[in-house]
Design a protein around this motif. Sequence first.
Motif, PDB file in Angstrom:
ATOM      1  N   TYR B  49      41.659  60.026 114.361  1.00 38.93           N
ATOM      2  CA  TYR B  49      43.112  59.956 114.446  1.00 38.93           C
ATOM      3  C   TYR B  49      43.474  59.209 115.714  1.00 38.93           C
ATOM      4  CZ  TYR B  49      44.503  62.965 110.579  1.00 38.93           C
ATOM      5  OH  TYR B  49      44.756  63.470 109.322  1.00 38.93           O
ATOM      6  N   GLU B  52      48.172  60.172 116.303  1.00 37.34           N
ATOM      7  CA  GLU B  52      48.520  61.130 115.260  1.00 37.34           C
ATOM      8  C   GLU B  52      48.466  60.555 113.851  1.00 37.34           C
ATOM      9  OE1 GLU B  52      52.210  63.079 116.642  1.00 37.34           O
ATOM     10  OE2 GLU B  52      51.552  62.373 118.618  1.00 37.34           O
ATOM     11  N   CYS B  68      46.642  66.196 111.700  1.00 38.50           N
ATOM     12  CA  CYS B  68      46.953  66.097 113.125  1.00 38.50           C
ATOM     13  C   CYS B  68      48.433  66.417 113.315  1.00 38.50           C
ATOM     14  CB  CYS B  68      46.613  64.704 113.643  1.00 38.50           C
ATOM     15  SG  CYS B  68      46.685  64.548 115.443  1.00 38.50           S
ATOM     16  N   SER B  71      49.947  65.505 119.048  1.00 38.42           N
ATOM     17  CA  SER B  71      48.926  64.776 119.803  1.00 38.42           C
ATOM     18  C   SER B  71      47.881  65.685 120.431  1.00 38.42           C
ATOM     19  CB  SER B  71      49.584  63.934 120.892  1.00 38.42           C
ATOM     20  OG  SER B  71      50.319  64.758 121.780  1.00 38.42           O
ATOM     21  N   LEU B  74      44.291  69.150 116.301  1.00 43.03           N
ATOM     22  CA  LEU B  74      43.612  68.536 115.168  1.00 43.03           C
ATOM     23  C   LEU B  74      43.037  69.655 114.322  1.00 43.03           C
ATOM     24  CD1 LEU B  74      42.698  65.765 113.981  1.00 43.03           C
ATOM     25  CD2 LEU B  74      40.560  66.076 115.234  1.00 43.03           C
ATOM     26  N   CYS B  91      34.604  68.506 117.408  1.00 40.21           N
ATOM     27  CA  CYS B  91      35.838  67.770 117.649  1.00 40.21           C
ATOM     28  C   CYS B  91      35.682  67.029 118.975  1.00 40.21           C
ATOM     29  CB  CYS B  91      36.994  68.745 117.712  1.00 40.21           C
ATOM     30  SG  CYS B  91      38.581  68.026 118.184  1.00 40.21           S
ATOM     31  N   SER B  93      37.862  64.077 121.768  1.00 40.16           N
ATOM     32  CA  SER B  93      39.083  63.331 122.048  1.00 40.16           C
ATOM     33  C   SER B  93      38.775  62.251 123.075  1.00 40.16           C
ATOM     34  CB  SER B  93      40.189  64.253 122.569  1.00 40.16           C
ATOM     35  OG  SER B  93      39.903  64.721 123.874  1.00 40.16           O
TER      36      SER B  93
END
Lengths: 115, 115
Positions: B49, B52, B68, B71, B74, B91, B93
Amino acid sequence: AQSVTQPDIHITVSEGASLELRCNYSYGATPYLFWYVQSPGQGLQLLLKYFSGDTLVQGIKGFEAEFKRSQSSFNLRKPSVHWSDAAEYFCAVGGVTGGSYIPTFGRGTSLIVHP
Amino acid sequence: DTEVTQTPKHLVMGMTNKKSLKCEQHMGHRAMYWYKQKAKKPPELMFVYSYEKLSINESVPSRFSPECPNSSLLNLHLHALQPEDSALYLCASSQESGKAYNEQFFGPGTRLTVL
């Protein structure tokens, strides 16, 4: 497409001994290289990264890695291994996938530390 | 706060169940990722993503449905999974997905077992 080769599936060292984990990459341009460590049942933690500049990169936990363009290598080293360093180590190269920079991981090297 | 959190830590579900995995970060990152990792293997990218919006779906079966909501969050919705879907779901980021210096921060993962 980019690729990463970690030729050693397992490495066994004695506590206090030096360590070198091998990583070879294939990438058409300037590579963006990473080493991650994963303890059992945990996520990945970034040890160090190389983007440009000094080819000897210092990371966390006493690790360092040297980028050698002529050998397409980015080997990870530590002068004295501690028992807590036993983990899975992944080398990765950043490349473009669908417009995003996504790391391509090697298969990993499992580090076993003997007391 | 440089942490990615994932809940639950462990999940056991039957093939007819519906469950969700949750991931959260408060680093202001605009790219978030789901990976699947089998034992002794590197992480395999599932979804990306960016701001978003779903930017990459690595041909993941429709029984996995990402979401999502904002921001920082998830989710991965699971339905009618198969035993072979049992794995560690990670996960991650990063600041953005379109930059070459794409350092990813990983969560500890959810260990999923499908009976």
